[in-house]
Design a protein around this motif. Structure first.
Motif, PDB file in Angstrom:
ATOM      1  N   MET A 110     -11.515 114.105  16.669  1.00  0.00           N
ATOM      2  CA  MET A 110     -11.328 113.624  15.593  1.00  0.00           C
ATOM      3  C   MET A 110     -10.061 112.436  15.820  1.00  0.00           C
ATOM      4  SD  MET A 110     -10.938 115.468  11.933  1.00  0.00           S
ATOM      5  CE  MET A 110     -11.465 114.653  10.451  1.00  0.00           C
ATOM      6  N   GLY A 111      -9.283 112.622  16.536  1.00  0.00           N
ATOM      7  CA  GLY A 111      -8.105 111.535  16.848  1.00  0.00           C
ATOM      8  C   GLY A 111      -8.735 110.422  17.485  1.00  0.00           C
ATOM      9  N   LEU A 112      -9.703 110.753  18.320  1.00  0.00           N
ATOM     10  CA  LEU A 112     -10.456 109.566  18.942  1.00  0.00           C
ATOM     11  C   LEU A 112     -11.186 108.644  18.232  1.00  0.00           C
ATOM     12  CD1 LEU A 112     -10.956 111.142  22.403  1.00  0.00           C
ATOM     13  CD2 LEU A 112      -9.731 108.884  22.292  1.00  0.00           C
ATOM     14  N   LEU A 138     -14.573 108.173  27.050  1.00  0.00           N
ATOM     15  CA  LEU A 138     -13.334 109.054  26.973  1.00  0.00           C
ATOM     16  C   LEU A 138     -13.489 110.111  26.260  1.00  0.00           C
ATOM     17  CD1 LEU A 138     -10.322 109.076  28.172  1.00  0.00           C
ATOM     18  CD2 LEU A 138      -9.898 107.751  25.705  1.00  0.00           C
ATOM     19  N   THR A 139     -14.137 110.290  25.113  1.00  0.00           N
ATOM     20  CA  THR A 139     -14.303 111.776  24.337  1.00  0.00           C
ATOM     21  C   THR A 139     -14.972 112.633  25.317  1.00  0.00           C
ATOM     22  OG1 THR A 139     -14.123 110.342  22.386  1.00  0.00           O
ATOM     23  CG2 THR A 139     -15.113 112.502  22.334  1.00  0.00           C
ATOM     24  N   LEU A 161     -15.360 112.846  28.501  1.00  0.00           N
ATOM     25  CA  LEU A 161     -14.610 113.338  29.608  1.00  0.00           C
ATOM     26  C   LEU A 161     -13.665 114.329  29.298  1.00  0.00           C
ATOM     27  CD1 LEU A 161     -14.083 109.967  31.620  1.00  0.00           C
ATOM     28  CD2 LEU A 161     -15.755 111.911  32.148  1.00  0.00           C
ATOM     29  N   ILE A 162     -13.052 113.955  28.117  1.00  0.00           N
ATOM     30  CA  ILE A 162     -11.942 115.007  27.637  1.00  0.00           C
ATOM     31  C   ILE A 162     -12.632 116.379  27.172  1.00  0.00           C
ATOM     32  CG2 ILE A 162     -10.430 115.332  25.659  1.00  0.00           C
ATOM     33  CD1 ILE A 162      -9.571 112.352  25.915  1.00  0.00           C
ATOM     34  N   GLU A 163     -13.784 116.271  26.559  1.00  0.00           N
ATOM     35  CA  GLU A 163     -14.178 117.523  25.895  1.00  0.00           C
ATOM     36  C   GLU A 163     -14.955 118.382  27.058  1.00  0.00           C
ATOM     37  OE1 GLU A 163     -13.988 118.362  23.241  1.00  0.00           O
ATOM     38  OE2 GLU A 163     -13.409 116.637  22.053  1.00  0.00           O
ATOM     39  N   ILE A 164     -15.305 117.541  28.281  1.00  0.00           N
ATOM     40  CA  ILE A 164     -15.556 118.481  29.339  1.00  0.00           C
ATOM     41  C   ILE A 164     -14.483 119.163  30.150  1.00  0.00           C
ATOM     42  CG2 ILE A 164     -16.331 118.323  31.911  1.00  0.00           C
ATOM     43  CD1 ILE A 164     -17.978 116.171  31.312  1.00  0.00           C
ATOM     44  N   VAL A 165     -13.512 118.708  29.801  1.00  0.00           N
ATOM     45  CA  VAL A 165     -11.987 119.442  30.279  1.00  0.00           C
ATOM     46  C   VAL A 165     -11.864 120.600  29.416  1.00  0.00           C
ATOM     47  CG1 VAL A 165      -9.555 119.164  30.512  1.00  0.00           C
ATOM     48  CG2 VAL A 165     -11.030 117.259  31.130  1.00  0.00           C
ATOM     49  N   PHE A 166     -12.001 120.351  28.150  1.00  0.00           N
ATOM     50  CA  PHE A 166     -11.702 121.536  27.099  1.00  0.00           C
ATOM     51  C   PHE A 166     -13.075 122.712  27.324  1.00  0.00           C
ATOM     52  CE2 PHE A 166      -9.583 118.626  24.066  1.00  0.00           C
ATOM     53  CZ  PHE A 166      -8.351 118.893  24.514  1.00  0.00           C
ATOM     54  N   ALA A 167     -13.933 122.146  27.466  1.00  0.00           N
ATOM     55  CA  ALA A 167     -15.044 123.207  27.808  1.00  0.00           C
ATOM     56  C   ALA A 167     -14.862 123.986  28.997  1.00  0.00           C
ATOM     57  CB  ALA A 167     -16.459 122.400  28.121  1.00  0.00           C
ATOM     58  N   GLN A 180     -20.275 113.682  18.344  1.00  0.00           N
ATOM     59  CA  GLN A 180     -20.629 113.390  16.964  1.00  0.00           C
ATOM     60  C   GLN A 180     -19.488 112.831  16.098  1.00  0.00           C
ATOM     61  OE1 GLN A 180     -20.229 115.005  13.841  1.00  0.00           O
ATOM     62  NE2 GLN A 180     -18.704 116.594  14.561  1.00  0.00           N
ATOM     63  N   VAL A 181     -18.183 113.307  16.236  1.00  0.00           N
ATOM     64  CA  VAL A 181     -17.122 112.949  15.508  1.00  0.00           C
ATOM     65  C   VAL A 181     -16.677 111.608  15.687  1.00  0.00           C
ATOM     66  CG1 VAL A 181     -15.182 113.956  16.465  1.00  0.00           C
ATOM     67  CG2 VAL A 181     -15.115 113.657  14.323  1.00  0.00           C
ATOM     68  N   VAL A 182     -16.660 111.334  17.127  1.00  0.00           N
ATOM     69  CA  VAL A 182     -16.198 109.906  17.507  1.00  0.00           C
ATOM     70  C   VAL A 182     -17.197 108.685  17.224  1.00  0.00           C
ATOM     71  CG1 VAL A 182     -16.859 109.744  19.824  1.00  0.00           C
ATOM     72  CG2 VAL A 182     -14.654 108.774  19.494  1.00  0.00           C
ATOM     73  N   VAL A 183     -18.580 109.113  17.402  1.00  0.00           N
ATOM     74  CA  VAL A 183     -19.547 108.012  16.844  1.00  0.00           C
ATOM     75  C   VAL A 183     -19.389 107.972  15.540  1.00  0.00           C
ATOM     76  CG1 VAL A 183     -21.820 107.542  16.877  1.00  0.00           C
ATOM     77  CG2 VAL A 183     -21.127 108.773  18.856  1.00  0.00           C
ATOM     78  N   LEU A 184     -19.043 109.055  14.408  1.00  0.00           N
ATOM     79  CA  LEU A 184     -19.246 108.922  13.100  1.00  0.00           C
ATOM     80  C   LEU A 184     -18.005 108.166  12.893  1.00  0.00           C
ATOM     81  CD1 LEU A 184     -20.543 110.203  10.766  1.00  0.00           C
ATOM     82  CD2 LEU A 184     -19.178 112.164  10.812  1.00  0.00           C
ATOM     83  N   GLY A 185     -16.984 108.106  13.457  1.00  0.00           N
ATOM     84  CA  GLY A 185     -15.625 107.258  13.280  1.00  0.00           C
ATOM     85  C   GLY A 185     -15.899 105.858  13.571  1.00  0.00           C
TER      86      GLY A 185
END
Length: 437
Positions: free
Chosen positions: A269-271, A301-302, A304-310, A360-365
């Protein structure tokens, strides 16, 4: 970090209240399910301020930026009060939702105070979205850090009755949240007004002069944006209620998995805010090739970061739930063991929807930065309520998958949203580039 601050307040409440027992944790979950729906409307609505300020900043028009903040503050204050009253009117619904009776009784007094905390929270959001529209994200971050420190200290004193303070249980957690959010508003105003660059923006408001055109513009952007966030948060709230039908342990496990997922979601959401600001800047400059390039860089970037969280969720799914419960509590050992087992299963599914949720949240942004809100609102409704909800309901209540089935429905809805929103962004930006050439 600023977005994570909102969720960390709930994380602190959950961890500290969880030491009291699974019924108390489930009560906080049930109470917050109402608050989160209302909060989604408030936060979603306030995001209308950011692209207007970002576009004004890109175009070198500070007067329009101040006007967006002034009118946004008025609308956010009115919305916060309205949502507080709405929650109070909806409280009796808890008795008709087939929730465990002891959980409902504990949730009632907690909900009153946390619902009122929405008023300062949504006013804070107006200042936050304004600050971010000027690419200044650190000041809201400072305010949320201060708020979290205050919340944790008050929780410790009032939940457990430490240092002679009264032992108030989950009501103590609610008081901590309310006080922290009031301080948050005062602190961000102090920070912004004390900086020369922002002083003229946040002082000397003439609230007697309200322009209908600006109000209509903010409402036109804010209302669809609020619905977008509402549709997503509402399906997660329904997941809480469906889990409550399965029992207090299923509901507590759902709350643990949801709270952990919410914290990682805040990075996405921050991204998304970064995408909104940068896209808004480029829209003000009418530079559409760079707009598309910048947005796609943030999408990558999002991802790649979400892969780390997963990966973290997969590795730590058996350990993370133990942070929320007293594993040495002999009286509640059976309940706690079941909650930890169920939570680990849900975190396995949550690991996979990290990627869809972040995208989905970063594309929405980015789409909000383009001030495209109506079609994305329809997309989110279809993804979550036409596709996701039926799967949640059927797999959760009518198959042996139960809690896991509910989360498979969430994963399906998030994935559908990510795909459709990206297709929308791709179509719009290619059209804008073609029209500008």
């Amino acid at each position: 970090m600023g977005m994570l601050g909102h969720t960390f307040v709930a994380f602190a409440d959950n961890v500290m209240v969880g030491q009291l027992g699974t019924a108390e944790l489930a009560a906080v979950s049930l109470g917050n399910s109402f608050v989160f729906i209302a909060m989604s409307l408030g936060i979603g609505f306030s995001t209308a301020i950011t692209p207007l300020v970002a576009e004004a900043d890109g175009a070198g028009n500070p007067a329009s930026g101040k006007s967006a903040l002034k009118h946004g503050l008025v609308l956010c204050a009115l919305l916060g009060l309205s949502l507080f009253v709405l929650i109070l009117c909806c409280k009796p619904l808890m008795y008709y939702m087939k929730q465990p009776p002891e959980v409902v009784e504990l949730a009632m007094p907690y909900l009153d105070l946390v619902a009122f905390s929405l008023v300062p929270l949504i006013i804070f959001q107006a200042f936050k979205q304004f600050s971010e529209g000027l690419s200044q994200t650190k000041y809201p971050m400072y305010a949320t850090i201060i708020a979290n420190v205050v919340n944790i200290v008050l929780n410790y004193l009032l939940i457990f009755g430490s240092f002679g303070f009264p032992k108030l249980g989950i009501v103590g957690a609610a008081i901590g949240t309310l006080v922290a959010r009031i301080l948050m508003v005062g602190y961000i105003w102090f920070l912004l007004s004390s900086k020369h660059k922002f002083h003229d923006y946040v002082t000397a408001f003439n609230f007697r002069k309200i322009e209908k055109k600006v109000m209509r513009t903010i409402i036109g952007l804010g209302f669809p944006s609020a619905l977008q966030m509402f549709f997503e948060v509402a399906i997660f709230t329904v997941a809480i209620w469906l889990s409550g039908v399965l029992g207090k342990n299923a509901q507590a496990a759902n709350q643990i998995a949801l709270n952990l997922s919410s914290m990682t979601f805040m990075f996405g959401m921050g991204l998304g805010v970064a995408a909104m600001v940068r896209v808004g800047n480029q829209k003000g400059l009418q530079n559409f090739p760079d707009l598309r390039r910048i947005a796609q860089s943030i999408f990558l970037l999002t991802f790649l970061i979400e892969i780390v969280f997963a990966t973290l969720f997969l590795i730590g799914r058996n350990w993370f739930p133990t942070l929320y419960l007293d594993v040495n509590d002999a009286i509640n050992l059976a309940d706690n063991t079941e909650v930890i087992f169920l939570s680990a299963q849900l975190l396995f599914v949550a690991a996979f929807f990290q990627i869809s949720d972040g995208i989905q949240v970063v594309v929405l942004g980015a789409l909000r930065g383009l001030q495209d809100v109506k079609i994305p609102t329809l997309i989110t409704f279809i993804a979550y309520w036409i596709i996701g909800f039926p799967i949640c309901y059927y797999l959760g209540l009518h198959t042996e998958l139960k809690s896991i089935g509910i989360w498979i429905g969430l994963l399906t809805g998030l994935s559908a949203s990510a795909i459709m929103l990206y297709l929308r962004f791709n179509y719009l930006t290619k059209s804008l580039i073609a029209d500008s050439q």
